[in-house]
Write a protein that holds these residues in place. Structure first.
Motif, PDB file in Angstrom:
ATOM      1  N   ILE A   1       0.861  -1.185   0.000  1.00  0.00           N
ATOM      2  CA  ILE A   1       0.000   0.000   0.000  1.00  0.00           C
ATOM      3  C   ILE A   1       0.891   1.226   0.000  1.00  0.00           C
ATOM      4  O   ILE A   1       1.814   1.343   0.815  1.00  0.00           O
ATOM      5  CB  ILE A   1      -0.922   0.027   1.241  1.00  0.00           C
ATOM      6  CG1 ILE A   1      -1.725  -1.268   1.360  1.00  0.00           C
ATOM      7  CG2 ILE A   1      -1.854   1.244   1.166  1.00  0.00           C
ATOM      8  CD1 ILE A   1      -2.670  -1.537   0.218  1.00  0.00           C
ATOM      9  N   ILE A   2       0.623   2.136  -0.924  1.00  0.00           N
ATOM     10  CA  ILE A   2       1.388   3.376  -1.003  1.00  0.00           C
ATOM     11  C   ILE A   2       0.441   4.572  -0.927  1.00  0.00           C
ATOM     12  O   ILE A   2      -0.748   4.459  -1.246  1.00  0.00           O
ATOM     13  CB  ILE A   2       2.214   3.471  -2.298  1.00  0.00           C
ATOM     14  CG1 ILE A   2       1.315   3.371  -3.543  1.00  0.00           C
ATOM     15  CG2 ILE A   2       3.295   2.379  -2.312  1.00  0.00           C
ATOM     16  CD1 ILE A   2       2.034   3.673  -4.846  1.00  0.00           C
ATOM     17  N   ALA A   3       0.986   5.710  -0.488  1.00  0.00           N
ATOM     18  CA  ALA A   3       0.203   6.944  -0.409  1.00  0.00           C
ATOM     19  C   ALA A   3       1.086   8.112  -0.817  1.00  0.00           C
ATOM     20  O   ALA A   3       2.302   8.097  -0.565  1.00  0.00           O
ATOM     21  CB  ALA A   3      -0.327   7.156   1.008  1.00  0.00           C
ATOM     22  N   LYS A   4       0.497   9.096  -1.444  1.00  0.00           N
ATOM     23  CA  LYS A   4       1.247  10.290  -1.817  1.00  0.00           C
ATOM     24  C   LYS A   4       1.919  10.867  -0.569  1.00  0.00           C
ATOM     25  O   LYS A   4       1.307  10.972   0.498  1.00  0.00           O
ATOM     26  CB  LYS A   4       0.304  11.342  -2.423  1.00  0.00           C
ATOM     27  CG  LYS A   4      -0.219  11.001  -3.814  1.00  0.00           C
ATOM     28  CD  LYS A   4       0.845  11.229  -4.873  1.00  0.00           C
ATOM     29  CE  LYS A   4       0.327  11.002  -6.289  1.00  0.00           C
ATOM     30  NZ  LYS A   4      -0.550  12.083  -6.740  1.00  0.00           N
ATOM     31  N   ARG A   5       3.169  11.266  -0.708  1.00  0.00           N
ATOM     32  CA  ARG A   5       3.922  11.789   0.426  1.00  0.00           C
ATOM     33  C   ARG A   5       3.355  13.115   0.933  1.00  0.00           C
ATOM     34  O   ARG A   5       3.628  13.525   2.060  1.00  0.00           O
ATOM     35  CB  ARG A   5       5.398  11.944   0.055  1.00  0.00           C
ATOM     36  CG  ARG A   5       6.101  10.592  -0.135  1.00  0.00           C
ATOM     37  CD  ARG A   5       7.613  10.751  -0.310  1.00  0.00           C
ATOM     38  NE  ARG A   5       8.269   9.453  -0.467  1.00  0.00           N
ATOM     39  CZ  ARG A   5       8.684   8.682   0.530  1.00  0.00           C
ATOM     40  NH1 ARG A   5       8.515   9.115   1.790  1.00  0.00           N
ATOM     41  NH2 ARG A   5       9.270   7.530   0.308  1.00  0.00           N
ATOM     42  N   SER A   6       2.550  13.774   0.104  1.00  0.00           N
ATOM     43  CA  SER A   6       1.928  15.033   0.515  1.00  0.00           C
ATOM     44  C   SER A   6       0.785  14.818   1.508  1.00  0.00           C
ATOM     45  O   SER A   6       0.309  15.768   2.133  1.00  0.00           O
ATOM     46  CB  SER A   6       1.395  15.778  -0.710  1.00  0.00           C
ATOM     47  OG  SER A   6       0.471  14.966  -1.424  1.00  0.00           O
ATOM     48  N   LEU A   7       0.349  13.576   1.690  1.00  0.00           N
ATOM     49  CA  LEU A   7      -0.752  13.262   2.591  1.00  0.00           C
ATOM     50  C   LEU A   7      -0.250  13.048   4.020  1.00  0.00           C
ATOM     51  O   LEU A   7       0.957  12.979   4.269  1.00  0.00           O
ATOM     52  CB  LEU A   7      -1.475  11.996   2.113  1.00  0.00           C
ATOM     53  CG  LEU A   7      -2.100  12.038   0.721  1.00  0.00           C
ATOM     54  CD1 LEU A   7      -2.692  10.680   0.378  1.00  0.00           C
ATOM     55  CD2 LEU A   7      -3.173  13.119   0.630  1.00  0.00           C
ATOM     56  N   ASP A   8      -1.184  12.917   4.950  1.00  0.00           N
ATOM     57  CA  ASP A   8      -0.867  12.585   6.340  1.00  0.00           C
ATOM     58  C   ASP A   8      -0.683  11.073   6.425  1.00  0.00           C
ATOM     59  O   ASP A   8      -1.617  10.327   6.717  1.00  0.00           O
ATOM     60  CB  ASP A   8      -2.006  13.064   7.250  1.00  0.00           C
ATOM     61  CG  ASP A   8      -1.738  12.819   8.724  1.00  0.00           C
ATOM     62  OD1 ASP A   8      -0.736  12.127   9.043  1.00  0.00           O
ATOM     63  OD2 ASP A   8      -2.531  13.294   9.563  1.00  0.00           O
ATOM     64  N   VAL A   9       0.534  10.637   6.166  1.00  0.00           N
ATOM     65  CA  VAL A   9       0.823   9.202   6.061  1.00  0.00           C
ATOM     66  C   VAL A   9       0.592   8.483   7.386  1.00  0.00           C
ATOM     67  O   VAL A   9       0.106   7.346   7.417  1.00  0.00           O
ATOM     68  CB  VAL A   9       2.266   8.984   5.552  1.00  0.00           C
ATOM     69  CG1 VAL A   9       2.656   7.519   5.618  1.00  0.00           C
ATOM     70  CG2 VAL A   9       2.401   9.501   4.119  1.00  0.00           C
TER      71      VAL A   9
END
Length: 277
Positions: free
Chosen positions: A186-194
């Protein structure tokens, strides 16, 4: 929040609670159900939803823009991809010059296959064809391809197609390294609240385990006509302690897979420390 994951039972089981508004404080999810080949392509181009399920093998192309979430994915033991043939052959040399179908060029399954073939197959494997994973076994059965690399519930159903398992790449990997098999991340944009995304996914996993029957209708709705028993076997195999937390063994497995692949030139070289940032 926009998210893409597969319709496979392990993903729908894991994300059921969040997708149905059962995680306190988590934003509503707009879910796109997509084959892993599509999400691998989207992430490499910086396209697609903010959060995605991709192959661990695709991480070297995307880590500058996306963070690896340390939960929600698929990593374990005894759950690796299989190489199937129509003929009952066990010798890897059979694959020299043969046509092999794979589910994605950037899939972990294909990366494991390449590492294995470099050790085991004399000469070169012939043509590699990318094919949706649910089409691979019929194509092998019908003689359209010589061998197929399969994932997910295919390990429970390939006998129904009269196919033969040449090798279990998960067993090979575990014997070769002593480590679990990294499959889906699972990956998430680094601009988000990871950190919050990690928390919400972990709570969704906990809810799934505490309420195993709650997700059954959702799982079966997307289970591509597999039986309840096969779906349950799929979940039992791919949803485990690493799904809740990769932990040190999980990270070591990912670093070993991608480090070896980079040395072989199968993936771009990258800063392994980005996996933990």
């Amino acid at each position: 929040m926009n998210i893409a994951y597969s319709p496979c039972p392990n993903d729908t089981f894991v994300f059921h609670a969040w997708a149905h508004g059962l995680i306190e404080g988590a934003p509503a999810l707009d879910v796109t159900y997509a084959d892993i080949d599509k999400t691998n392509q989207w992430s490499a181009k910086g396209e697609g939803p903010e959060v995605m399920k991709i192959s661990f093998a695709a991480l070297p192309w995307v880590l500058d823009e996306y963070a690896l979430i340390p939960c929600g994915g698929a990593l374990g033991r005894g759950c690796g991809p299989l190489v199937l043939t129509k003929e009952g052959v066990d010798e890897p040399s059979f694959l020299s010059g043969k046509t092999v179908a794979v589910p994605s060029e950037k899939s972990t399954a294909y990366l494991l296959f390449r590492l294995w073939a470099a050790q085991q197959v004399p000469g070169d494997v012939g043509e590699i064809i990318v094919m949706p994973f649910h089409e691979i076994m019929p194509a092998v059965r019908d003689g359209k391809i010589d061998a197929g690399l399969v994932i997910h519930e295919a390990r429970f159903t390939y006998g129904e197609y009269g196919l033969h398992m040449m090798t279990d790449l998960g067993n090979w990997w575990e014997e070769d390294t002593g480590l679990p098999i990294p499959l889906g991340a699972i990956i998430a944009k680094r601009s988000l609240d990871v950190s919050s995304i990690t928390k919400w996914i972990r709570e969704s996993v906990d809810y799934a385990w505490e309420n195993p029957e709650a997700s059954q209708d959702y799982v079966m709705k997307h289970a591509q006509e597999m039986s309840v028993d096969v779906a349950k076997s799929h979940i039992d195999l791919y949803v485990n302690g690493f799904t809740r937390d990769l932990g040190e063994d999980g990270f070591k497995a990912i670093e070993s897979l991608l480090g070896r692949a980079a040395e072989e030139g199968f993936v771009p070289k990258f800063d392994l420390e980005l996996l933990r940032k």
